[in-house]
Design a protein around this motif. Sequence first.
Motif, short mmCIF file in Angstrom:
data_model
loop_
_atom_site.label_atom_id
_atom_site.label_comp_id
_atom_site.label_asym_id
_atom_site.label_seq_id
_atom_site.Cartn_x
_atom_site.Cartn_y
_atom_site.Cartn_z
N LYS A 95 0.85 -1.20 0.00
CA LYS A 95 0.00 0.00 0.00
C LYS A 95 0.88 1.24 0.00
O LYS A 95 2.03 1.19 0.44
CB LYS A 95 -0.89 0.01 1.26
CG LYS A 95 -1.91 -1.10 1.28
CD LYS A 95 -2.74 -1.07 2.55
CE LYS A 95 -3.67 -2.27 2.64
NZ LYS A 95 -4.64 -2.38 1.57
N CYS A 96 0.33 2.34 -0.47
CA CYS A 96 1.08 3.59 -0.48
C CYS A 96 1.39 4.01 0.96
O CYS A 96 0.48 4.07 1.79
CB CYS A 96 0.25 4.67 -1.17
SG CYS A 96 0.93 6.32 -0.98
N PRO A 97 2.66 4.31 1.30
CA PRO A 97 2.99 4.71 2.67
C PRO A 97 2.27 5.99 3.09
O PRO A 97 2.06 6.23 4.28
CB PRO A 97 4.52 4.94 2.61
CG PRO A 97 4.99 4.22 1.40
CD PRO A 97 3.84 4.24 0.43
N GLU A 98 1.85 6.81 2.13
CA GLU A 98 1.23 8.08 2.48
C GLU A 98 -0.30 7.98 2.60
O GLU A 98 -0.89 8.49 3.53
CB GLU A 98 1.60 9.13 1.43
CG GLU A 98 1.24 10.52 1.89
CD GLU A 98 2.21 11.56 1.35
OE1 GLU A 98 3.34 11.20 0.98
OE2 GLU A 98 1.81 12.73 1.32
N CYS A 99 -0.94 7.32 1.63
CA CYS A 99 -2.42 7.32 1.66
C CYS A 99 -3.02 5.92 1.84
O CYS A 99 -4.23 5.76 1.87
CB CYS A 99 -2.97 7.96 0.39
SG CYS A 99 -2.68 6.95 -1.08
N SER A 100 -2.18 4.90 1.92
CA SER A 100 -2.61 3.51 2.12
C SER A 100 -3.42 2.94 0.95
O SER A 100 -4.10 1.93 1.09
CB SER A 100 -3.45 3.36 3.41
OG SER A 100 -2.66 3.68 4.50
N VAL B 243 5.15 5.77 -8.15
CA VAL B 243 4.12 6.75 -7.77
C VAL B 243 2.83 5.98 -7.51
O VAL B 243 2.47 5.10 -8.29
CB VAL B 243 3.89 7.76 -8.93
CG1 VAL B 243 2.76 8.73 -8.60
CG2 VAL B 243 5.16 8.52 -9.26
N CYS B 244 2.14 6.27 -6.40
CA CYS B 244 0.91 5.54 -6.09
C CYS B 244 -0.22 5.97 -7.04
O CYS B 244 -0.11 7.02 -7.69
CB CYS B 244 0.53 5.73 -4.62
SG CYS B 244 -0.68 7.03 -4.32
N PRO B 245 -1.29 5.17 -7.15
CA PRO B 245 -2.37 5.53 -8.10
C PRO B 245 -2.98 6.89 -7.81
O PRO B 245 -3.59 7.50 -8.69
CB PRO B 245 -3.40 4.41 -7.88
CG PRO B 245 -2.60 3.25 -7.41
CD PRO B 245 -1.52 3.84 -6.56
N LEU B 246 -2.80 7.42 -6.57
CA LEU B 246 -3.34 8.76 -6.27
C LEU B 246 -2.28 9.84 -6.43
O LEU B 246 -2.51 11.00 -6.08
CB LEU B 246 -3.94 8.80 -4.86
CG LEU B 246 -5.12 7.84 -4.62
CD1 LEU B 246 -5.76 8.11 -3.25
CD2 LEU B 246 -6.18 7.96 -5.71
N GLY B 247 -1.08 9.48 -6.91
CA GLY B 247 -0.09 10.49 -7.27
C GLY B 247 1.02 10.75 -6.26
O GLY B 247 1.86 11.62 -6.49
N HIS B 248 1.06 10.01 -5.15
CA HIS B 248 2.15 10.24 -4.17
C HIS B 248 3.41 9.51 -4.63
O HIS B 248 3.36 8.33 -4.96
CB HIS B 248 1.75 9.72 -2.79
CG HIS B 248 0.50 10.34 -2.26
ND1 HIS B 248 -0.65 9.62 -2.03
CD2 HIS B 248 0.21 11.62 -1.97
CE1 HIS B 248 -1.60 10.43 -1.58
NE2 HIS B 248 -1.10 11.65 -1.54
N LYS B 249 4.53 10.24 -4.59
CA LYS B 249 5.80 9.62 -4.96
C LYS B 249 6.22 8.65 -3.85
O LYS B 249 6.09 8.97 -2.66
CB LYS B 249 6.87 10.71 -5.15
CG LYS B 249 8.15 10.16 -5.69
CD LYS B 249 9.05 11.28 -6.22
CE LYS B 249 10.33 10.74 -6.85
NZ LYS B 249 10.93 9.59 -6.24
ZN LIG Z 1 -0.73 7.47 -2.11
#
Ligand SMILES: [Zn+2]
Length: 248
Positions: free
Chosen positions: A121-126, A142-148
């Motif tokens: 999972k993305c460390p920032e938004c899960s 880059v996560c599907p929501l755009g976080h690097k």
């Molecule tokens: Zn994210």
Amino acid sequence: MIGVSQGTLSELDQDKYKPSIDNVSFYLNNNTVYPLLKPFLTTKQNEQLLNDILNGSEGRTSLAGQLSGSGPKGLINEDLRYCPACLSEDCANFGECYLNRYHQLKHINICHKHNCSLISKCPECSFDLTSNSGQLYLKKPVCPLGHKIDPIPDSVVNIENQLQNDLMTDFIYLMENQGDTDANELSVKLLSCLGEKGYIHPSGLIHKTKLINDFFESYSEQRLASVIPEKRYFLERRTIKRLFKSEF
Ligand SMILES: [Zn+2]
Ligand SMILES: [Zn+2]
């Protein structure tokens, strides 16, 4: 379109384009965790596994499915995972990211190269980084929501990580140096080692309970807890009976 008919392939075409056992073996050896399974399969099981992949399991429970799935016999972790540091390296070296087969093994939660935790999972938004249906894979870090997704240095190398790292070193050695070893050959080698170490009575009886107790004492139950079931599971009568049978 030139030379390509539309619609479904005729039976003749399907046979023409069907991969051979050699092609399937080559693909599996170089892209999947199959080389880790192969030495633990008998020649007959190995043939069945390749045949299941090539021709389908004809209504039987597929051996390939059992071993590659996330069930009790399966080797693969339920969620597909990435190493944040490998994501950045792949992107820099190849222009895109890849799923690494060594990161998908159940019970191994670290990257053996970077010694950092694997993530699904993305460390920032899960948000999930992959979908097991195969529709979502990362092409960039880059996560599907755009976080690097940046490499996260694991400053703490704990005892659990060390065991997982040691296991990965053994797994990789096994995957890259197995030759034609199968379960019967492995079983003979194992019994020979046990004989040398005094775990086999002259009558042929294996001192299994002593072996299990010594094994857990040597590695410590606490260290092993993250990678294999508890000691009492191995000491159960039905488990002990199955130990050292070359066909599981
Ligand atoms: Zn994210
Ligand atoms: Zn890595």
